[in-house]
Design a protein around this motif. Structure first.
Motif, mmCIF file in Angstrom:
data_model
loop_
_atom_site.group_PDB
_atom_site.id
_atom_site.type_symbol
_atom_site.label_atom_id
_atom_site.label_comp_id
_atom_site.label_asym_id
_atom_site.label_seq_id
_atom_site.Cartn_x
_atom_site.Cartn_y
_atom_site.Cartn_z
ATOM 1 N N GLY A 189 0.786 -1.229 0.000
ATOM 2 C CA GLY A 189 0.000 0.000 0.000
ATOM 3 C C GLY A 189 0.816 1.275 0.000
ATOM 4 O O GLY A 189 0.242 2.357 0.167
ATOM 5 N N ALA A 190 2.137 1.181 -0.199
ATOM 6 C CA ALA A 190 2.957 2.397 -0.216
ATOM 7 C C ALA A 190 2.529 3.296 -1.369
ATOM 8 O O ALA A 190 2.140 2.826 -2.436
ATOM 9 C CB ALA A 190 4.434 2.040 -0.361
ATOM 10 N N ALA A 191 2.607 4.598 -1.161
ATOM 11 C CA ALA A 191 2.193 5.556 -2.183
ATOM 12 C C ALA A 191 3.061 5.423 -3.427
ATOM 13 O O ALA A 191 4.276 5.205 -3.336
ATOM 14 C CB ALA A 191 2.277 6.980 -1.638
ATOM 15 N N ASN A 192 2.441 5.532 -4.586
ATOM 16 C CA ASN A 192 3.169 5.603 -5.835
ATOM 17 C C ASN A 192 4.065 6.849 -5.803
ATOM 18 O O ASN A 192 3.621 7.936 -5.451
ATOM 19 C CB ASN A 192 2.169 5.683 -6.996
ATOM 20 C CG ASN A 192 2.827 5.881 -8.334
ATOM 21 O OD1 ASN A 192 3.244 6.981 -8.672
ATOM 22 N ND2 ASN A 192 2.910 4.818 -9.103
ATOM 23 N N ALA A 193 5.325 6.689 -6.181
ATOM 24 C CA ALA A 193 6.281 7.786 -6.020
ATOM 25 C C ALA A 193 5.952 8.984 -6.901
ATOM 26 O O ALA A 193 6.180 10.130 -6.501
ATOM 27 C CB ALA A 193 7.700 7.294 -6.306
ATOM 28 N N THR A 194 5.425 8.755 -8.118
ATOM 29 C CA THR A 194 5.092 9.889 -8.963
ATOM 30 C C THR A 194 3.893 10.652 -8.401
ATOM 31 O O THR A 194 3.826 11.881 -8.507
ATOM 32 C CB THR A 194 4.795 9.440 -10.403
ATOM 33 O OG1 THR A 194 3.768 8.451 -10.397
ATOM 34 C CG2 THR A 194 6.034 8.862 -11.043
ATOM 35 N N ILE A 195 2.942 9.931 -7.790
ATOM 36 C CA ILE A 195 1.820 10.610 -7.142
ATOM 37 C C ILE A 195 2.322 11.396 -5.934
ATOM 38 O O ILE A 195 1.887 12.531 -5.682
ATOM 39 C CB ILE A 195 0.730 9.605 -6.732
ATOM 40 C CG1 ILE A 195 0.090 8.975 -7.982
ATOM 41 C CG2 ILE A 195 -0.341 10.271 -5.883
ATOM 42 C CD1 ILE A 195 -0.962 7.926 -7.681
ATOM 43 N N ALA A 196 3.238 10.808 -5.170
ATOM 44 C CA ALA A 196 3.807 11.520 -4.024
ATOM 45 C C ALA A 196 4.536 12.782 -4.472
ATOM 46 O O ALA A 196 4.447 13.830 -3.820
ATOM 47 C CB ALA A 196 4.755 10.596 -3.258
ATOM 48 N N ALA A 197 5.260 12.697 -5.593
ATOM 49 C CA ALA A 197 5.942 13.885 -6.119
ATOM 50 C C ALA A 197 4.933 14.949 -6.539
ATOM 51 O O ALA A 197 5.159 16.146 -6.338
ATOM 52 C CB ALA A 197 6.831 13.493 -7.298
ATOM 53 N N ALA A 198 3.804 14.513 -7.116
ATOM 54 C CA ALA A 198 2.751 15.466 -7.484
ATOM 55 C C ALA A 198 2.173 16.128 -6.242
ATOM 56 O O ALA A 198 1.888 17.335 -6.241
ATOM 57 C CB ALA A 198 1.650 14.746 -8.259
ATOM 58 N N MET A 199 2.001 15.369 -5.172
ATOM 59 C CA MET A 199 1.500 15.945 -3.922
ATOM 60 C C MET A 199 2.462 16.992 -3.384
ATOM 61 O O MET A 199 2.045 18.035 -2.866
ATOM 62 C CB MET A 199 1.268 14.841 -2.899
ATOM 63 C CG MET A 199 0.141 13.883 -3.266
ATOM 64 S SD MET A 199 0.033 12.437 -2.176
ATOM 65 C CE MET A 199 -0.470 13.198 -0.617
ATOM 66 N N ALA A 200 3.749 16.726 -3.508
ATOM 67 C CA ALA A 200 4.745 17.701 -3.051
ATOM 68 C C ALA A 200 4.624 18.996 -3.829
ATOM 69 O O ALA A 200 4.672 20.103 -3.257
ATOM 70 C CB ALA A 200 6.142 17.115 -3.187
ATOM 71 N N ILE A 201 4.455 18.908 -5.150
ATOM 72 C CA ILE A 201 4.314 20.117 -5.968
ATOM 73 C C ILE A 201 3.025 20.850 -5.627
ATOM 74 O O ILE A 201 2.993 22.081 -5.506
ATOM 75 C CB ILE A 201 4.365 19.741 -7.459
ATOM 76 C CG1 ILE A 201 5.781 19.301 -7.833
ATOM 77 C CG2 ILE A 201 3.923 20.918 -8.331
ATOM 78 C CD1 ILE A 201 5.929 18.813 -9.258
ATOM 79 N N LEU A 202 1.927 20.105 -5.446
ATOM 80 C CA LEU A 202 0.649 20.726 -5.127
ATOM 81 C C LEU A 202 0.682 21.453 -3.782
ATOM 82 O O LEU A 202 -0.085 22.390 -3.558
ATOM 83 C CB LEU A 202 -0.456 19.671 -5.118
ATOM 84 C CG LEU A 202 -0.879 19.142 -6.499
ATOM 85 C CD1 LEU A 202 -1.768 17.909 -6.348
ATOM 86 C CD2 LEU A 202 -1.598 20.226 -7.283
#
Length: 371
Positions: A189-202
Motif C-alpha cells: 500500500g505504499a504511495a506511488n512515487a510519482t503521485i507523491a511527487a505530485a502531492m509535493a508540488i501541489l
C-alpha cells in the motif's frame, strides 16, 4: 525539427544525437502538475499529444539526463519521425541507423543498471518485419532482443505529426521513472512515487515549511517532499515500529535522514499534534485494499482531519491522498469548519482512481501555537 538531420542520426557536438522531440508519459489526471514541473525544471512549454490523455510533447535541446530527473512523469520517450508509409520501409536507407544511434545513447544513460536487452511495444511486434528490425538493431547495438522483458522499450506507431509517416519512440530509462533508487524498503500500500511527487508540488513547497506526515509508512511522501525543495523541519509519525524502520531505511538511502525526525505515535490520538504547529501535513491513509479496512476508514479519515487541524495554524496546507472518495466527501462536510477545499486532483493508477485533496486550514480551530 529537420527530418533530414534526424535521419542521419549523427551525434552533435555535445555527444547527443540530433533528436530533440520528446514525449512525457504521465498518470492520467496529472497533466497540469506534470506540465508545471516541466516548465519549472526545464523552462519550456509542453503540448498535449493528439488523442492521448496521458502524454505531453516537447522540444528539448539540453542534456537528456535532465529529462530523467523529472519526478512526476511515468516515463520520457525520445521521438523519431520518419516519412515512410509502413514499418518495413524503416529497413531501407538510413532510417534504422538513426534508431540505432538513439538506442545507443539511451543505453549510455543507464549507467546504474546498464541495459543489456530491448523489446518492442507495437501492434504486430511478432511479425517477420519486426523480427528483421530486431535483428538489425541487435547487430548494430549488441543488445539482446527480449520480446517480453527487454530493458530498452521501443514503440512504433503511425506518426502524430506528419501524414503517411511513422514514429519510433524510445524510452529513456530501462525502468519506469516511478521506480526510485532510494526505495530500498517497500511496504504493502505504499504511495506511488510519482503521485507523491505530485502531492509535493501541489503543496507549493517553501523553504520555511514545517512538515508532518502522520501514518508515514515507508516514508515516500517525506522523501518526495524533501527532494522537491528544502524545509525547516520534517517529522514522520507511525504507530507501527516496523513502518518507522522502513521509513528510516528509505530516508537514509535518499540521503535525507539528517533532515527528518521519526516518532512512534497513534495518528488518531492528540500526542503527535503537540509537535506542531506545522505548515504542511501530508496524509495517505490506507485505502482498504492492501492495508486497512473499508468499514473503519471513514472514522480514520475524520480523525486525521481533526488531528491535522489541531497540529496547524489557520492557512496551513493539508495534502490528503485517498481512494475512499465518498467517505472523504462526507468527512469534509462534517469538518467544513476546519478545512477549506482548494483543489481536488483525480488520478488514474492501475485500476484505482485516488484523489489528491489540497486543503487549507480555516480560522475556526485553535489559533494559538501548539506547545
Amino acid at each position: 525539427m529537420r527530418h533530414n538531420a534526424m535521419r542521419r542520426g549523427r551525434p552533435d557536438r555535445g555527444g547527443y544525437p540530433p533528436f530533440h522531440r520528446f514525449e512525457v508519459l504521465y498518470l492520467p489526471g496529472l497533466c497540469d502538475v506534470v506540465s508545471a514541473e516541466v516548465r519549472a525544471a526545464l523552462g519550456i512549454a509542453v503540448e498535449p499529444v493528439a488523442q492521448r490523455d496521458d502524454s505531453l510533447q516537447l522540444t528539448f535541446t539540453g542534456r537528456w539526463e535532465r529529462l530523467l530527473a523529472l519526478r512526476t512523469p511515468v516515463a520520457v520517450f525520445a521521438v523519431l519521425t520518419f516519412a515512410v508509409p509502413r514499418p518495413q520501409t524503416l529497413l531501407s536507407g538510413e532510417h534504422l541507423p538513426a534508431v540505432i544511434a538513439a538506442v545507443e545513447h539511451v543505453r549510455r544513460l543507464s549507467s546504474a543498471r546498464p541495459a543489456v536487452s530491448f523489446r518492442f511495444d507495437a501492434a504486430g511486434a511478432g511479425s517477420s518485419v519486426f523480427e528483421r528490425i530486431a535483428q538489425q538493431i541487435a547487430a548494430g547495438t549488441r543488445l539482446r532482443y527480449d520480446h517480453a522483458a527487454g530493458d530498452i522499450v521501443l514503440r512504433f506507431r503511425r506518426s502524430v505529426s506528419i501524414a503517411d509517416g511513422w514514429d519510433v519512440l524510445i524510452r529513456l530509462s530501462s525502468r519506469p521513472l516511478s521506480h526510485r533508487q532510494w526505495r530500498v524498503r517497500d511496504v504493502p500500500g505504499a504511495a506511488n512515487a510519482t503521485i507523491a511527487a505530485a502531492m509535493a508540488i501541489l503543496s507549493a513547497p517553501r523553504p520555511g515549511d514545517r512538515i508532518a506526515n502522520p501514518m508515514c509508512g515507508s516514508g515516500t511522501l517525506m522523501v518526495e517532499r524533501l527532494l522537491a525543495g528544502p524545509a525547516s523541519a520534517c517529522l514522520g509519525f507511525d504507530i507501527d515500529q516496523s513502518m518507522l524502520a522502513a521509513s528510516a531505511d528509505n530516508l537514509r538511502a535518499a540521503g535525507l535522514a539528517h533532515r527528518t525526525r521519526l516518532l512512534q505515535a497513534d495518528n488518531t490520538q492528540p500526542g503527535w499534534t503537540r509537535h506542531g504547529p506545522f505548515d504542511v501535513v501530508f496524509a495517505d491513509p490506507p485505502w482498504g485494499t492492501l492495508m486497512g479496512e473499508h468499514s473503519t476508514n471513514e472514522t480514520l479519515h475524520l480523525e486525521l482531519l481533526r488531528r491535522a487541524r489541531e497540529a496547524v495554524k489557520p492557512g496551513a496546507r493539508l495534502v490528503f491522498l485517498t481512494h475512499e472518495v465518498r467517505r472523504m466527501e462526507r468527512c469534509l462536510r462534517t469538518a467544513e469548519d476546519l478545512w477549506r477545499v482548494n483543489s481536488v486532483t483525480r488520478v488514474f493508477q492501475k485500476g484505482h482512481h485516488p484523489r489528491i485533496y489540497l486543503l487549507t486550514a480555516t480560522g475556526s480551530a485553535r489559533d494559538d501555537a501548539i506547545e
